[in-house]
Enzyme design. Structure first.
Site, PDB file in Angstrom:
ATOM      1  N   GLU A  50      -5.019   7.690  -0.173  1.00 52.39           N
ATOM      2  CA  GLU A  50      -4.735   8.721  -1.189  1.00 52.39           C
ATOM      3  C   GLU A  50      -5.383  10.072  -0.916  1.00 52.39           C
ATOM      4  O   GLU A  50      -5.528  10.884  -1.827  1.00 52.39           O
ATOM      5  CB  GLU A  50      -5.122   8.235  -2.595  1.00 52.39           C
ATOM      6  CG  GLU A  50      -4.206   7.144  -3.118  1.00 52.39           C
ATOM      7  CD  GLU A  50      -4.554   6.716  -4.536  1.00 52.39           C
ATOM      8  OE1 GLU A  50      -4.163   7.419  -5.473  1.00 52.39           O
ATOM      9  OE2 GLU A  50      -5.236   5.683  -4.680  1.00 52.39           O
ATOM     10  N   THR A  55       1.366  13.324   2.556  1.00 53.86           N
ATOM     11  CA  THR A  55       1.822  14.542   1.881  1.00 53.86           C
ATOM     12  C   THR A  55       1.773  15.717   2.855  1.00 53.86           C
ATOM     13  O   THR A  55       2.691  16.544   2.905  1.00 53.86           O
ATOM     14  CB  THR A  55       0.922  14.835   0.646  1.00 53.86           C
ATOM     15  OG1 THR A  55       0.803  13.633  -0.106  1.00 53.86           O
ATOM     16  CG2 THR A  55       1.481  15.934  -0.210  1.00 53.86           C
ATOM     17  N   ARG A 186       4.331   9.045  -4.616  1.00 54.17           N
ATOM     18  CA  ARG A 186       3.249   8.272  -4.002  1.00 54.17           C
ATOM     19  C   ARG A 186       3.743   6.925  -3.488  1.00 54.17           C
ATOM     20  O   ARG A 186       4.301   6.132  -4.250  1.00 54.17           O
ATOM     21  CB  ARG A 186       2.117   8.061  -5.030  1.00 54.17           C
ATOM     22  CG  ARG A 186       1.121   6.970  -4.670  1.00 54.17           C
ATOM     23  CD  ARG A 186       0.282   7.340  -3.460  1.00 54.17           C
ATOM     24  NE  ARG A 186      -0.655   6.274  -3.107  1.00 54.17           N
ATOM     25  CZ  ARG A 186      -1.153   6.093  -1.893  1.00 54.17           C
ATOM     26  NH1 ARG A 186      -0.837   6.904  -0.908  1.00 54.17           N
ATOM     27  NH2 ARG A 186      -2.001   5.117  -1.657  1.00 54.17           N
ATOM     28  N   ASP A 208       0.648   9.431  11.485  1.00 55.43           N
ATOM     29  CA  ASP A 208       0.174   9.182  10.120  1.00 55.43           C
ATOM     30  C   ASP A 208      -0.148   7.692   9.973  1.00 55.43           C
ATOM     31  O   ASP A 208       0.673   6.845  10.300  1.00 55.43           O
ATOM     32  CB  ASP A 208       1.293   9.583   9.134  1.00 55.43           C
ATOM     33  CG  ASP A 208       0.888   9.398   7.687  1.00 55.43           C
ATOM     34  OD1 ASP A 208      -0.327   9.363   7.400  1.00 55.43           O
ATOM     35  OD2 ASP A 208       1.791   9.289   6.824  1.00 55.43           O
ATOM     36  N   GLN A 212      -6.081   2.926   3.495  1.00 57.39           N
ATOM     37  CA  GLN A 212      -6.788   1.901   2.731  1.00 57.39           C
ATOM     38  C   GLN A 212      -7.487   0.941   3.684  1.00 57.39           C
ATOM     39  O   GLN A 212      -7.086   0.806   4.842  1.00 57.39           O
ATOM     40  CB  GLN A 212      -5.788   1.158   1.823  1.00 57.39           C
ATOM     41  CG  GLN A 212      -5.322   2.039   0.675  1.00 57.39           C
ATOM     42  CD  GLN A 212      -4.251   1.403  -0.200  1.00 57.39           C
ATOM     43  OE1 GLN A 212      -3.758   0.313   0.102  1.00 57.39           O
ATOM     44  NE2 GLN A 212      -3.881   2.086  -1.259  1.00 57.39           N
TER      45      GLN A 212
END
Ligand SMILES: Nc1nc2c(ncn2[C@@H]2O[C@H](COP(=O)(O)OP(=O)(O)OP(=O)(O)O)[C@@H](O)[C@H]2O)c(=O)[nH]1
Ligand SMILES: [Mg+2]
Length: 364
Positions: A50, A55, A186, A208, A212
């Site tokens: 996150e 993005t 998301r 990318d 997590q």
């Protein structure tokens, strides 16, 4: 070695000649690929879950192309519907657990219905039409708003507020996600995604990865021939805990990952660019009298409601882990959902990266 075609005709059969010609063509292609690979800039997007890596990659597509394909936009549309329904379920559940009363008690039935219905795997415009009036009604309830204000105590995606505030538009049957909607959508990255974008005629390969904990053991697979690392930190998360274990401070976790990366011997000659991201959310949090960075970081000694002091503190936290004093570390404050901001930041980052790439090529 080059051979004269006339002499070759006497030495080889037509089949052998054809074979030879084919293998020369293949050699040429391999050589061309090698040259292109040498010129290619490989950028690794790293950071905790996150932090905004995907993005940032979406912004690269918006700024430099190619456009999102129709099928991809349709996928984002379904993910946005999911983000909204899941987000409201989390809030209803949190309101209950935090013992916050409903403003309008009749909403408790709606909340119950939302929690009890099965989580649909795919949501399209027609199915979403069943949910959107419920979500709209609940979002108006001050009980849900109070739970939302206490969101640091549970796990809620940063984008749900944006989607709830755009619910009327999103609920229309002819809704097609805008770039801004896509940027807010998301979906946690699983595995590794590579995307090549030609910028100033140089192929930029963006890698990318999922940030997590369960995803991080895959990172080393892409550590080869890296030009630069773009390390993203969600700077607004100083008062939040990890989704993975619900106890570790998110900023501490991010700093530990950065420590491993910047001091890793594989990246000795790799330039590292630190993005202190989610500046927009940090700004709001720092201005909020209900929270204080000192509660989570007692060593903070500045004015906890001054954005400059908080930024300086967070930056020092990250630069402080770098062991090699000669290693270059660049930093930028970013808002990954803001295209104009990323355009400006990437322009300056690009020059740093290209200069660095040129230096590496000259050394080879
Ligand atoms: N307001 C705001 N939201 C942001 C910003 N950067 C990212 N987001 C949102 O934060 C959420 C997470 O961003 P992602 O890009 O999915 O994060 P990630 O680093 O790819 O996460 P993983 O794939 O799990 O590693 C998304 O909903 C984004 O829209 C920002 O600067 N400001
Ligand atoms: Mg991602």
């Amino acid at each position: 070695m080059w051979s004269c075609p006339c002499c070759l005709r006497f030495k080889f059969s037509p089949e052998e000649l054809e074979q030879r010609y084919k293998s020369q063509e293949i050699d040429k292609m391999i050589e061309k690929d090698k040259q292109a690979l040498k010129r290619q800039v490989k950028l690794l997007l790293l950071g905790a879950g996150e932090s905004g890596k995907s993005t940032f990659l979406k912004q690269m597509r918006i700024i430099h192309g190619p456009k999102f394909e129709y099928e991809l936009v349709k996928e984002y549309q379904q993910d946005i519907y999911q983000n909204i329904v899941r987000g409201m379920r989390v809030l209803v559940d949190a309101r209950d657990k935090l013992d916050i009363p409903w403003e309008d008690y009749s909403n408790s039935e709606i909340g119950k219905r939302l929690l009890e219905c099965e989580n649909p795997t795919v949501l399209d415009a027609i199915l979403f039409a069943n949910y959107s009036p419920l979500v709209a009604k609940l979002w108006k309830d001050s009980g849900i708003k109070r739970a939302f204000d206490r969101r640091r105590e549970f796990q809620l995606s940063d984008s749900v507020e944006y989607f709830f505030n755009n619910l009327d538009r999103i609920s229309r049957y002819d809704f097609i996600p805008t770039n801004q909607d896509i940027l807010h959508c998301r979906k946690a990255t699983k595995g590794i995604t590579e995307f090549v974008i030609p910028i100033n005629k140089v192929p930029f390969l963006f890698v990318d990865v999922g940030g997590q904990r369960s995803q991080r053991q895959k990172w080393f697979q892409c550590f080869d021939s890296v030009t630069s690392i773009l390390f993203l930190v969600s700077s607004s998360e100083f008062d939040q805990v990890l989704l993975e274990d619900r106890k570790t401070n998110r900023l501490e976790e991010s700093k530990d990952i950065f420590d491993t990366i910047i001091n890793h011997r594989v990246f000795k000659n790799v330039s590292i660019i630190l993005f202190l991201n989610k500046y927009d959310l940090l700004l709001k949090k720092v201005a909020n009298p209900e929270t204080d960075i000192r509660w989570y970081f007692p060593q903070f000694s500045g004015n906890s409601h001054s954005i400059q002091d908080v930024q300086k503190f967070i930056l020092a936290m990250f630069t402080g882990v770098k062991r090699d004093p000669k290693k270059a570390l660049y930093h930028h404050y970013t808002t990954a959902v803001d295209t104009e901001n990323i355009k400006v930041v990437f322009n300056s980052v690009k020059d740093t990266i290209l200069t660095r790439n040129l230096e590496i090529l000259m050394l080879q």
